[in-house]
Scaffold this active site. Structure first.
Site, mmCIF file in Angstrom:
data_model
loop_
_atom_site.group_PDB
_atom_site.id
_atom_site.type_symbol
_atom_site.label_atom_id
_atom_site.label_comp_id
_atom_site.label_asym_id
_atom_site.label_seq_id
_atom_site.Cartn_x
_atom_site.Cartn_y
_atom_site.Cartn_z
ATOM 1 N N THR A 71 36.089 51.749 44.103
ATOM 2 C CA THR A 71 35.173 52.165 43.034
ATOM 3 C C THR A 71 35.074 51.085 41.957
ATOM 4 O O THR A 71 33.979 50.669 41.566
ATOM 5 C CB THR A 71 35.659 53.501 42.424
ATOM 6 N N ASN A 147 29.941 55.848 54.848
ATOM 7 C CA ASN A 147 31.176 56.656 54.880
ATOM 8 C C ASN A 147 30.976 58.075 55.390
ATOM 9 O O ASN A 147 31.945 58.757 55.682
ATOM 10 C CB ASN A 147 31.813 56.694 53.482
ATOM 11 N N CYS A 325 34.462 62.419 48.142
ATOM 12 C CA CYS A 325 34.021 62.296 46.744
ATOM 13 C C CYS A 325 32.966 63.330 46.393
ATOM 14 O O CYS A 325 32.828 63.725 45.252
ATOM 15 C CB CYS A 325 33.425 60.927 46.488
HETATM 16 C C1 LIG Z 1 31.941 53.356 51.267
HETATM 17 C C2 LIG Z 1 32.910 53.573 50.152
HETATM 18 N N1 LIG Z 1 32.820 52.832 49.041
HETATM 19 C C3 LIG Z 1 33.662 52.987 48.016
HETATM 20 C C4 LIG Z 1 34.663 53.928 48.046
HETATM 21 C C5 LIG Z 1 35.584 54.080 46.873
HETATM 22 O O1 LIG Z 1 36.848 53.516 47.158
HETATM 23 P P1 LIG Z 1 38.144 53.996 46.353
HETATM 24 O O2 LIG Z 1 38.502 55.348 46.864
HETATM 25 O O3 LIG Z 1 39.176 52.947 46.687
HETATM 26 O O4 LIG Z 1 37.776 53.978 44.919
HETATM 27 C C6 LIG Z 1 34.777 54.760 49.173
HETATM 28 C C7 LIG Z 1 35.793 55.833 49.212
HETATM 29 O O5 LIG Z 1 35.665 56.809 49.898
HETATM 30 C C8 LIG Z 1 33.880 54.579 50.255
HETATM 31 O O6 LIG Z 1 33.960 55.323 51.358
#
Ligand SMILES: Cc1ncc(COP(=O)(O)O)c(C=O)c1O
Length: 384
Positions: A71, A147, A325
């Site tokens: 993030t 994702n 998320c």
């Molecule tokens: C494609 C993608 N980008 C960014 C993130 C965010 O990563 P983090 O959980 O390390 O903040 C995720 C988390 O699920 C993700 O799947």
């Protein structure tokens, strides 16, 4: 019994990672900025991790900027790349919220944000991207692996298109790739793919939560968003999360070394699950190749994904509806909406995400439970 099939949300810490962080926890606890031996030990441990990650992506170690996760790295890539004059930013309609929400905020501030549509397979249209590029474009941010549905974008082709555009027009459009769901699972070569900035995260590859990195191509820098000491070349200051970084290095080494073996195993698991579910007409697969073997999005007609998720949980099987998320927000997944899945199908969708730790026996069992529970839920719905 517990069958964990939610590895795109997060993964368990591997044995190798556990061993690697022991030393940091017990003896190498110095501050890496300290000049004494304890500091140097911590700095050395961190440097090993930096080198592993840098070489896996074909960049120099100084181009690895550690962050608190994917993030933050996505935020830093975008906010650290934009220029003051309100130019154009290009992204897709189905990015992770850590990209989309920054873009929406910038749009409100006057930036001209283009959200490229994706087709039913979760693919962008290259012609639309080409049309969207203008001399005022500052950044293109496109994810490598989605994702929720696992669709892959042609990153090398996009990178080369942007490079050619820059050469012909004397522009400096930057190309950022969110590779959180791709890193350690498929080869990525930053210079060869024409990528300027790449986001990765440790907890998706059996490292610890709360550690990620933004990787820059040689000559590409981002402006800091936070200010403090000179850590991470001043781009992301603050005392480093040494334990998390060491864990990330160990996880990256293991994932990259075993990439082919893991991918082959996971592809077999996915194939096996699909074969077992194939005869049930109410189950549909969302998005098809080109797709990562690690993610499978399935829609179960006539039932709610959340009900299915909790019923599977009672049998010890852990999956998710959409991404972790979004799943608590109780709104339709923006990814499934972007691929224009009808609402009824979105409602009945679950995401199954595999890892090399899963076994064929687990998949066999998960498939029979899915079929049994689905039939039971359908019967209950009919009785209503
Ligand atoms: C494609 C993608 N980008 C960014 C993130 C965010 O990563 P983090 O959980 O390390 O903040 C995720 C988390 O699920 C993700 O799947």
């Amino acid at each position: 019994m517990s069958i964990y099939l939610d590895h795109s949300a997060t993964t368990p810490v591997s044995e190798t990672v556990r061993e690697a962080i022991q030393a940091v926890l017990t003896t190498h606890y110095g501050n890496p900025s300290s000049l004494h031996r304890m500091g140097l030990q911590a700095e050395k441990a961190m440097r090993t991790a930096r080198n592993v990650i840098a070489s896996s992506l074909n960049v120099n170690e100084k181009n690895v900027i550690f962050t608190s996760g994917g993030t933050e790295a996505n935020n830093l890539a975008i906010l650290g790349s934009i220029r003051k004059e309100r130019g154009r930013l290009i992204t897709t309609a189905f990015e992770h919220p850590s990209v989309l929400n920054v873009m929406m905020m910038l749009e409100k501030e006057g930036y001209d944000v283009v959200y490229l549509e994706v087709d039913a397979l979760g693919q962008i249209d290259m012609a639309s991207l080409s049309e969207a590029l203008t001399p005022k474009t500052q950044l293109v941010s496109i994810m490598h692996t989605n994702n929720e549905i696992g669709s892959l974008q042609p990153i090398e082709t996009i990178g080369s298109m942007i490079e050619k555009y820059n050469q012909s027009n004397g522009t400096k459009v930057k190309f950022h790739v969110d590779a959180v769901q791709a890193y350690g699972k498929t080869p990525i070569d930053i210079p060869a793919f024409g990528i300027d900035l790449l986001t990765i995260s440790s907890h998706k590859i059996n490292g610890l939560k709360g550690t990620g990195a933004l990787i820059c191509r040689e000559g590409i820098d981002v402006k800091p968003r936070t200010f403090g000491g000179g850590q991470e070349r001043g781009i992301r200051p603050g005392t480093e999360n040494v334990v998390g970084i060491v864990a990330f290095g160990a996880a990256a080494k293991e994932a990259c070394e075993k990439m082919n073996e893991h991918t082959a195993h996971v592809a077999l698991l996915k194939k096996c699950l699909l074969e077992k579910l194939a005869d049930e007409p109410g189950i549909r697969v969302n998005g098809e190749a080109p797709q990562t073997p690690y993610i499978l999005s399935l829609s179960f007609e006539g039932v709610k994904g959340e009900v299915l998720l909790h019923s599977l949980e009672m049998s010890g099987i852990y999956v998710s509806t959409g991404s972790a998320c979004n799943s608590k927000k109780n709104q339709f997944s923006h990814v499934l909406s972007a691929i224009k899945l009808p609402e009824k199908q979105i409602e009945g969708t679950i995401r199954v995400s595999f890892s090399a730790l899963n076994t064929i026996e687990e998949i066999d069992l998960a498939a029979s439970e899915m079929l049994k529970i689905y039939k039971m839920l359908l019967k209950m719905m009919k009785r209503r």
